[in-house]
Enzyme design. Structure first.
Site, PDB file in Angstrom:
ATOM      1  CG  ASP A   1      36.098  37.301  34.624  1.00 42.53           C
ATOM      2  OD1 ASP A   1      36.070  36.147  35.087  1.00 42.53           O
ATOM      3  OD2 ASP A   1      36.639  37.585  33.538  1.00 42.53           O
TER       4      ASP A   1
ATOM      5  CB  ALA B   1      43.198  35.979  36.070  1.00 44.99           C
ATOM      6  CB  ALA B   2      40.754  35.815  41.583  1.00 47.76           C
ATOM      7  N   GLY B   3      43.250  33.934  41.283  1.00 50.65           N
ATOM      8  CA  GLY B   3      44.332  33.169  41.900  1.00 50.65           C
ATOM      9  C   GLY B   3      45.687  33.516  41.313  1.00 50.65           C
ATOM     10  CG  ASP B   4      46.471  32.846  37.260  1.00 52.95           C
ATOM     11  OD1 ASP B   4      46.886  31.842  37.862  1.00 52.95           O
ATOM     12  OD2 ASP B   4      45.798  32.790  36.217  1.00 52.95           O
TER      13      ASP B   4
ATOM     14  CG  ASN C   1      46.611  34.963  33.372  1.00 52.16           C
ATOM     15  OD1 ASN C   1      46.653  35.511  32.269  1.00 52.16           O
ATOM     16  ND2 ASN C   1      45.697  34.065  33.693  1.00 52.16           N
TER      17      ASN C   1
ATOM     18  CD  GLU D   1      46.873  26.735  32.713  1.00 51.06           C
ATOM     19  OE1 GLU D   1      45.631  26.750  32.699  1.00 51.06           O
ATOM     20  OE2 GLU D   1      47.557  27.720  32.406  1.00 51.06           O
TER      21      GLU D   1
ATOM     22  CG  ASP E   1      42.211  33.191  28.820  1.00 52.14           C
ATOM     23  OD1 ASP E   1      42.757  32.105  28.568  1.00 52.14           O
ATOM     24  OD2 ASP E   1      42.398  33.831  29.872  1.00 52.14           O
TER      25      ASP E   1
ATOM     26  CG  LEU F   1      40.311  30.502  52.744  1.00 46.79           C
ATOM     27  CD1 LEU F   1      40.188  30.908  54.211  1.00 46.79           C
ATOM     28  CD2 LEU F   1      40.065  29.000  52.580  1.00 46.79           C
TER      29      LEU F   1
ATOM     30  CE  LYS G   1      35.034  31.146  52.813  1.00 49.31           C
ATOM     31  NZ  LYS G   1      34.587  29.799  53.282  1.00 49.31           N
ATOM     32  N   GLY G   2      39.176  35.629  51.887  1.00 53.34           N
ATOM     33  CA  GLY G   2      40.581  35.958  52.108  1.00 53.34           C
ATOM     34  C   GLY G   2      41.487  34.765  51.932  1.00 53.34           C
TER      35      GLY G   2
ATOM     36  N   GLY H   1      46.440  32.295  30.307  1.00 53.60           N
ATOM     37  CA  GLY H   1      47.396  31.260  30.700  1.00 53.60           C
ATOM     38  C   GLY H   1      47.935  31.602  32.072  1.00 53.60           C
TER      39      GLY H   1
END
Length: 298
Positions: free
Chosen positions: A246, A249-252, A43, A140, A13, A221, A224-225, A39
């Site tokens: 930042d 990579a929160a979802g990862d 991650n 990906e 990245d 979400l 919101k959680g 990636g």
């Protein structure tokens, strides 16, 4: 020993943090440059390893400095790299990431070797597809390879966790093989046709996923959680409130932590709380893999 198998992408990245994201044709001056390992697959593998789970990563990297640095990083994190394949014909993947002052981002990815992770590569890793292991996978890498891997894992007795990111269409035939799916609002809309804005719309999207055959549905979400629909719980589980720096990579981080909690046989509502907590730590730091929390921090 049972383990978490992560199949997915490895990127480097290149991040610029500035006051705002550029609009088409605009140049934004003034920012901080960072180069980080990233990636979605990598991650998530780092997330599961840092949280204390035996992790095997299956991916494809280029025969270049980025690929060599990535493999070295995986080894340092304690990740099994026996099935990290070196592609001598294509470069390692690269992602260009812009982050604004609120922590929002936009990302462009040149997949390189990630785009060549093949069914043959998955077959070469057949020895790790053992009953009671967990498969964590994203989108990906080639969709054909993803769908084959999901089916193979299910037939081998693994629990399959799919993080359908970046958003892409999937064959309806793979959904019954998925133990848990973890889209965000945008990804849920693409896959179900339901625009997710609140609990009621998340519930409708969850019903579509359930009708497709997915056992457990988690729609993230953001601040919101997350909405959870499982056999014994339906509702929104709130995330700890933090100041995001930042969100790259929160979802990862969420998906990796969720896999760890499922590995540890937590009930899903507790697993989602654990994942929300991990992601809330990650968004307070810059970078992708660099932001993943350790078990001690949890």
């Amino acid at each position: 020993m049972k383990k978490i198998i992560v199949v997915g992408s490895s990127n480097t990245d290149m991040v610029i943090k500035a006051e705002k994201l550029a609009t088409p044709g605009e140049t934004v001056i003034g920012g901080k440059f960072l180069m980080n390992a990233g990636g979605k697959g990598a991650n998530q593998a780092v997330a599961t390893a840092r949280l204390g789970c035996p992790t095997v990563f299956v991916c494809k990297i280029g025969d270049d400095i980025f690929g060599r640095q990535a493999r070295q990083q995986f080894v340092q994190e304690g990740i099994n790299t026996d099935f990290v394949v070196v592609d001598t014909e294509n470069p390692s993947g690269v992602a260009l990431i812009n982050v604004d002052a609120r922590g929002e981002n936009c990302i462009t990815v040149a997949p390189g070797a990630n785009a060549h992770l093949s069914i043959e590569d998955i077959e070469n890793a057949s020895s790790i597809f053992e009953r009671d292991n967990i498969l964590l996978i994203q989108l990906e890498t080639p969709i054909k390879t993803v769908e084959y891997t999901i089916q193979k894992a299910y037939k081998s007795g693994l629990k399959v966790i799919l993080n359908p990111a970046p958003a892409a269409q999937l064959s309806s035939s793979v959904f019954p093989f998925i133990h848990t799916i973890t889209p965000n609002e945008t990804e849920a809309e693409l896959l179900t046709g339901v625009k997710v804005t609140d609990f009621e719309s998340a519930q409708k999207a969850g019903q579509v996923f359930a009708a497709l055959g997915v056992q457990n549905i988690i729609i993230t979400l953001g601040a919101k959680g997350a909405y959870l629909k499982s056999a014994d719980f339906e509702g929104v589980i709130e995330a700890p409130q933090v100041e995001a720096i930042d969100t790259t990579a929160a979802g990862d981080c969420f998906s990796g932590a969720l896999a760890v909690a499922i590995y540890e046989e937590k009930i899903l509502s507790e697993a989602v709380k654990f994942a929300c907590k991990a992601a809330s730590i990650a968004v307070t730091r810059m970078g992708a893999q660099a932001s993943m929390p350790s078990r001690a921090e949890m």
